[in-house]
Design an enzyme around this catalytic site. Structure first.
Site, PDB file in Angstrom:
ATOM      1  N   HIS A 174      -2.514  -2.267  -9.857  1.00 32.24           N
ATOM      2  CA  HIS A 174      -3.540  -1.708  -8.972  1.00 32.24           C
ATOM      3  C   HIS A 174      -4.746  -2.630  -8.974  1.00 32.24           C
ATOM      4  O   HIS A 174      -5.081  -3.222  -9.985  1.00 32.24           O
ATOM      5  CB  HIS A 174      -3.964  -0.303  -9.434  1.00 32.24           C
ATOM      6  CG  HIS A 174      -4.610   0.474  -8.337  1.00 32.24           C
ATOM      7  ND1 HIS A 174      -5.954   0.385  -8.066  1.00 32.24           N
ATOM      8  CD2 HIS A 174      -4.083   1.312  -7.417  1.00 32.24           C
ATOM      9  CE1 HIS A 174      -6.220   1.152  -7.026  1.00 32.24           C
ATOM     10  NE2 HIS A 174      -5.104   1.720  -6.603  1.00 32.24           N
TER      11      HIS A 174
ATOM     12  N   ASP B  51       2.107   5.593  -6.434  1.00 34.06           N
ATOM     13  CA  ASP B  51       3.366   5.585  -5.692  1.00 34.06           C
ATOM     14  C   ASP B  51       4.597   5.684  -6.583  1.00 34.06           C
ATOM     15  O   ASP B  51       5.677   6.027  -6.100  1.00 34.06           O
ATOM     16  CB  ASP B  51       3.472   4.304  -4.845  1.00 34.06           C
ATOM     17  CG  ASP B  51       2.563   4.373  -3.631  1.00 34.06           C
ATOM     18  OD1 ASP B  51       2.464   5.458  -3.040  1.00 34.06           O
ATOM     19  OD2 ASP B  51       1.953   3.345  -3.290  1.00 34.06           O
TER      20      ASP B  51
ATOM     21  N   HIS C  10       0.880  -1.192   0.000  1.00 33.61           N
ATOM     22  CA  HIS C  10       0.000   0.000   0.000  1.00 33.61           C
ATOM     23  C   HIS C  10       0.916   1.242   0.000  1.00 33.61           C
ATOM     24  O   HIS C  10       1.750   1.389  -0.890  1.00 33.61           O
ATOM     25  CB  HIS C  10      -0.926  -0.106   1.221  1.00 33.61           C
ATOM     26  CG  HIS C  10      -2.033   0.898   1.298  1.00 33.61           C
ATOM     27  ND1 HIS C  10      -2.486   1.631   0.232  1.00 33.61           N
ATOM     28  CD2 HIS C  10      -2.814   1.287   2.355  1.00 33.61           C
ATOM     29  CE1 HIS C  10      -3.487   2.421   0.620  1.00 33.61           C
ATOM     30  NE2 HIS C  10      -3.696   2.237   1.906  1.00 33.61           N
TER      31      HIS C  10
END
Ligand code: ACO
Length: 379
Positions: A265, A316, A221
């Site tokens: 994702h 990210d 995450h």
């Protein structure tokens, strides 16, 4: 007997929310009906935080009042301040934030109330406080006196000021502000779900966001942004042409079945719209610093991962090089994510408390049954 679970709760609709919405096939994200592409560069982080927590775009008077709450919230309570140096010496950044936010509840006059007005006040305070906790942690571990916030600056600029002790360039603050906007909320992601599960027991907002912080920390995450930068640094340090090394090493790692951090994702089946903004910021900052090697390595990595696996970068991936170019220490990347997501987590707690039912799913039992217990003394 319960049904088979969806592994990792994939495709399970776990809550109703009016906060954010994703179209994973079209690659769209919106906050309360506003497309992220419209908000980025046009709305400040504070405006977006207000939108999420209080439900509408603020008018000028509402924004002034909210900014005053933020200015008042840029402090560390006495209990957290008293423990800061010990925490900075012994805990990693995300562990430290988990501790500091928990300690901060002792100095929040609304800590134990789940009333709507108390929740609104706490949401603003927690969101204002988070970047201050990160900067204070950095000051404590580097043996520097904390820098006081500047009441004339917003959240992003104040964070950069307090982190380094120097007033940031306006464009750097603008870019970080846009990053905070992009990370503020994201439907039922793991940390938000953790916050909602906690809040749904009628526990308080501080407890819920501590649960969320512990969940964001993991590398699948929010912890992925730090791993992205460490990966780029390791490739560059391995020597030779960095672009050639990136292509070769990433292809090899994929062949060995490794995951490449910053890609893939659960919900997006196409490009994450946040990654598109962050890619541009990374390119701009790389060019401005005069060494865009990490940006170019990231582009190469993106090409290889797409060619080999058909995977797109997630939020990210380019956040890593953006934060690096902004001078943020690598182990503070995930904390910066938390400074933004605090706006969303707290808004979700407000939403959960406003229409609550305990979140308690079932499980599929896969263990033994019908065994006989023989007490130890009877054997
Ligand atoms: N690199 C290589 N392969 C990958 C990656 C990756 N980053 N992500 C998924 N895959 C592959 C898996 O190996 C798997 O392949 P297989 O079917 O051949 O076994 C397939 O794609 C499905 O992967 P899952 O992990 O089952 O997908 P899931 O939806 O559970 O995971 C996740 C999503 C956790 C984001 C995953 O893509 C991942 O681990 N990415 C790397 C970590 C990361 O970047 N996390 C940040 C996500 S964004 C955020 O949380 C803010």
């Amino acid at each position: 007997m319960a049904d088979k679970p969806a592994r990792g709760l994939a495709d399970v609709v776990a809550a109703s929310t009016a906060l954010s919405d994703i179209d994973g096939h079209a690659g769209r994200l919106s906050y309360r009906g506003y497309d992220i592409n419209e908000l980025t560069g046009n709305a400040t982080f504070e405006e977006v935080s207000y939108l999420l927590q209080r439900g509408t775009q603020p008018n000028p008077a509402e924004l002034d009042g909210y900014l005053a709450e933020f200015a008042a919230g840029r402090v560390i309570g006495p209990l957290a301040a008293a423990d800061l140096s010990g925490i900075a010496a012994r805990q990693q950044p995300m562990e430290a934030l988990r501790s500091l936010v928990s300690l901060a509840s002792a100095d929040d006059p609304d800590a134990r109330s789940n009333e709507s007005a108390a929740n609104l006040r706490k949401a603003a305070r927690l969101t204002a406080q988070q970047p201050v906790l990160i900067a204070s942690y950095q000051a404590a571990r580097t043996g520097r006196e904390p820098t006081a916030p500047d009441p004339g600056l917003g959240t992003a600029a104040n964070f950069l000021l307090q982190l380094s002790g120097e007033k940031p360039e306006p464009r750097a603050a603008e870019i970080l502000d846009a990053c905070l906007v992009l990370h503020a909320d994201h439907t039922m992601n793991a940390s938000t779900f953790a916050a909602r599960v906690c809040a749904a027991t009628l526990s308080d907002m501080h407890s819920a966001v501590v649960a969320a912080l512990g969940t964001l920390k993991g590398t699948l995450h929010g912890g992925a942004n730090e791993q992205v930068m460490l990966g780029l640094e390791a490739i560059r340090a391995s020597g030779g042409d960095p672009l050639e090394a990136t292509g070769r090493q990433v292809a090899e790692r994929l062949r060995q079945g490794e995951k490449i951090m910053g890609f893939g994702h659960r919900v997006y089946k196409t490009e994450d719209p946040r990654a598109a903004h962050l890619r541009k910021m990374s390119a701009e900052l790389g060019a401005a610093t005069g060494d865009d090697t990490y940006y170019r390595m990231s582009r190469r990595m993106e090409e290889v991962v797409f060619a080999e696996k058909g995977l797109y970068p997630n939020v990210d991936f380019y956040a890593a090089t953006v934060y690096h170019y902004l001078g943020i220490p690598t182990d503070l990347f995930t904390p910066v994510f938390s400074a933004s997501r605090m706006a969303g987590w707290t808004a979700h707690v407000i939403e959960q408390h406003a229409d609550n039912r305990l979140i308690r799913p079932d499980s599929e039992y896969i263990g033994e049954s019908g065994l006989s217990w023989v007490p130890l003394g009877a054997r």
